[in-house]
Design an enzyme around this catalytic site. Sequence first.
Site, PDB file in Angstrom:
ATOM      1  N   HIS A  96     -28.561  21.301  17.041  1.00  0.00           N
ATOM      2  CA  HIS A  96     -27.647  20.343  15.330  1.00  0.00           C
ATOM      3  C   HIS A  96     -28.203  21.254  14.396  1.00  0.00           C
ATOM      4  O   HIS A  96     -29.336  21.791  13.993  1.00  0.00           O
ATOM      5  CB  HIS A  96     -28.946  18.763  16.153  1.00  0.00           C
ATOM      6  CG  HIS A  96     -28.734  18.177  14.630  1.00  0.00           C
ATOM      7  ND1 HIS A  96     -27.577  17.293  15.288  1.00  0.00           N
ATOM      8  CD2 HIS A  96     -29.807  17.922  13.862  1.00  0.00           C
ATOM      9  CE1 HIS A  96     -27.674  16.749  13.433  1.00  0.00           C
ATOM     10  NE2 HIS A  96     -29.085  17.021  13.357  1.00  0.00           N
ATOM     11  N   SER A  97     -27.028  20.602  13.547  1.00  0.00           N
ATOM     12  CA  SER A  97     -27.248  21.356  11.841  1.00  0.00           C
ATOM     13  C   SER A  97     -27.899  22.989  11.256  1.00  0.00           C
ATOM     14  O   SER A  97     -27.469  23.593  12.519  1.00  0.00           O
ATOM     15  CB  SER A  97     -28.556  20.412  11.692  1.00  0.00           C
ATOM     16  OG  SER A  97     -28.742  21.119   9.967  1.00  0.00           O
ATOM     17  N   MET A  98     -28.307  23.236  11.602  1.00  0.00           N
ATOM     18  CA  MET A  98     -28.759  25.008  11.453  1.00  0.00           C
ATOM     19  C   MET A  98     -28.767  25.350  12.788  1.00  0.00           C
ATOM     20  O   MET A  98     -28.065  26.241  12.944  1.00  0.00           O
ATOM     21  CB  MET A  98     -30.206  25.389  11.128  1.00  0.00           C
ATOM     22  CG  MET A  98     -30.451  26.828  10.781  1.00  0.00           C
ATOM     23  SD  MET A  98     -31.872  27.505   9.811  1.00  0.00           S
ATOM     24  CE  MET A  98     -32.349  27.325  12.320  1.00  0.00           C
ATOM     25  N   ALA A 100     -26.593  24.249  14.978  1.00  0.00           N
ATOM     26  CA  ALA A 100     -25.561  24.551  15.725  1.00  0.00           C
ATOM     27  C   ALA A 100     -25.062  25.643  15.364  1.00  0.00           C
ATOM     28  O   ALA A 100     -24.091  26.928  15.643  1.00  0.00           O
ATOM     29  CB  ALA A 100     -25.055  23.417  14.980  1.00  0.00           C
ATOM     30  N   SER A 124     -23.347  20.066  17.087  1.00  0.00           N
ATOM     31  CA  SER A 124     -24.158  18.791  16.185  1.00  0.00           C
ATOM     32  C   SER A 124     -24.338  18.610  14.460  1.00  0.00           C
ATOM     33  O   SER A 124     -25.298  19.656  14.278  1.00  0.00           O
ATOM     34  CB  SER A 124     -24.995  18.122  16.670  1.00  0.00           C
ATOM     35  OG  SER A 124     -25.679  17.089  16.124  1.00  0.00           O
TER      36      SER A 124
END
Length: 257
Positions: A96-98, A100, A124
């Site tokens: 998720h975020s970083m 990802a 994500s």
Amino acid sequence: MSSVDPAAWLRRYHPVGDKVPRLICFPHAGGSASYYFPFSGAMAATGAAEVSVVQYPGRQDRHKEPCLTDLREMAAYVVESVVATDDGRPVSLFGHSMGALLAFEVALQLQERAVLPADQLFVSGRRSPSRPRSENVHLRDEQGLLREVRELNGTGSSMLDDPDVREMILRPMRADYRALETHRYSPTRRLQAPITAFVGDSDPRTSVDDAGQWGAVTSGDFDLQVLPGGHFYLVEQWTTVAELLGRKLADAGRIPL
């Protein structure tokens, strides 16, 4: 690279057994492994996968270790840990975020080593690497970092009023943003595994269009899932995401559901 201790890098909260795939999860910038505790439980309940969560240095039980500021170096440590704990089961990645972008880099390095290529990549809350953008959050002062945290609604405002908590959060967050914002993706490095991208429909940092461009960085299949919520939509959607991932893993023929 110095010797890697897989137990330092990977956390397993809900053991499921050796009959299901492994799913390696990657936290957001400033985040820690415990963020995925609810997701680990939700995945265990589906019987679809056994979750291991990456614990970055510089936080929680690794708070005395220096933070890393190079995304490819971080990925290399994770790759060593994943390979060292290989037990013959297929491996998929979720970030998720970083996390990802880091999961994508890990998938590329696993593919390049041709030792344990990832079955699937789930990303994500992050735009595709094919959509580079110049950002400098890691260069901001403390107040600038705090604004970023509050805008993304990743941490309760009351927690940030405590100076000790601020230091605990902002030190690894600055390092993570430096790793994220100084990373450069080369279009010649193309993934072969399928990618599924998740995004909140009101995410202030990642548009649906940006998330939809993850298909440009793989020669495998691509799917986009848009869910209600902002950047941290996952907090309200753990069960939904777990069920979607379970179906993806089942469709790949890895588990009976």
